[in-house]
Design a protein around this motif. Structure first.
Motif, PDB file in Angstrom:
ATOM      1  N   ASN A 197      35.957  43.434  44.569  1.00  0.00           N
ATOM      2  CA  ASN A 197      35.137  44.581  44.199  1.00  0.00           C
ATOM      3  C   ASN A 197      33.875  44.582  45.034  1.00  0.00           C
ATOM      4  OD1 ASN A 197      36.951  45.459  42.291  1.00  0.00           O
ATOM      5  ND2 ASN A 197      35.931  44.487  40.587  1.00  0.00           N
ATOM      6  N   ARG A 227      36.886  49.174  44.952  1.00  0.00           N
ATOM      7  CA  ARG A 227      37.720  47.978  45.060  1.00  0.00           C
ATOM      8  C   ARG A 227      38.304  47.966  46.463  1.00  0.00           C
ATOM      9  NH1 ARG A 227      43.164  46.705  41.622  1.00  0.00           N
ATOM     10  NH2 ARG A 227      43.188  44.479  42.007  1.00  0.00           N
ATOM     11  N   ASP A 233      36.175  39.818  40.537  1.00  0.00           N
ATOM     12  CA  ASP A 233      36.116  40.090  39.103  1.00  0.00           C
ATOM     13  C   ASP A 233      37.486  39.791  38.503  1.00  0.00           C
ATOM     14  OD1 ASP A 233      33.411  40.974  38.971  1.00  0.00           O
ATOM     15  OD2 ASP A 233      34.008  42.931  39.742  1.00  0.00           O
ATOM     16  N   ASP A 234      37.608  39.975  37.200  1.00  0.00           N
ATOM     17  CA  ASP A 234      38.872  39.675  36.509  1.00  0.00           C
ATOM     18  C   ASP A 234      40.050  40.472  37.042  1.00  0.00           C
ATOM     19  OD1 ASP A 234      37.634  37.805  34.905  1.00  0.00           O
ATOM     20  OD2 ASP A 234      37.299  39.208  33.260  1.00  0.00           O
ATOM     21  N   LYS A 259      32.705  40.781  45.305  1.00  0.00           N
ATOM     22  CA  LYS A 259      32.797  39.931  44.124  1.00  0.00           C
ATOM     23  C   LYS A 259      34.240  39.872  43.616  1.00  0.00           C
ATOM     24  CE  LYS A 259      30.709  39.527  39.561  1.00  0.00           C
ATOM     25  NZ  LYS A 259      29.853  40.177  38.575  1.00  0.00           N
ATOM     26  N   TYR A 272      29.960  45.940  45.367  1.00  0.00           N
ATOM     27  CA  TYR A 272      28.793  46.434  44.637  1.00  0.00           C
ATOM     28  C   TYR A 272      27.694  46.718  45.656  1.00  0.00           C
ATOM     29  CZ  TYR A 272      31.007  44.597  40.423  1.00  0.00           C
ATOM     30  OH  TYR A 272      31.876  44.341  39.391  1.00  0.00           O
TER      31      TYR A 272
END
Length: 85
Positions: free
Chosen positions: A24, A34, A68-69, A66, A26
């Motif tokens: 991802n 994404r 992320d889940d 990053k 940011y």
């Protein structure tokens, strides 16, 4: 990205060494997209370049990749640059 003089759309360029993973992105702590890194070759000796279009504000910006889940990261970054479109 430090010192953006004109607000607008920029392309960031990375030199990476993934297989097929997602991270991802940011900008200034806000999720923007994404990114899919899809290297067709499974050869870790070869790097690939990839670009993403991002809107940056005038002044200092922080671009974060990053895991992320919802990601399956494991991307090795070697190079990062930002260019105005």
């Amino acid at each position: 990205s430090n010192g953006v003089l004109i607000e607008g759309e920029y392309t960031e360029h990375t030199r990476i060494q993934p297989i097929r993973h997602t991270l991802n992105i940011y900008v200034n702590d806000k999720f923007v997209k994404r990114a899919l890194f899809d290297k067709s070759s499974n050869n870790w000796q070869r790097w690939m370049y990839q670009g993403e279009r991002l809107n940056l504000e005038k002044g200092e910006n922080t671009i974060t990749y990053k895991v992320d889940d919802n990601n399956n990261g494991e991307v090795q970054f070697d190079y990062f640059a930002v260019d105005k479109l």
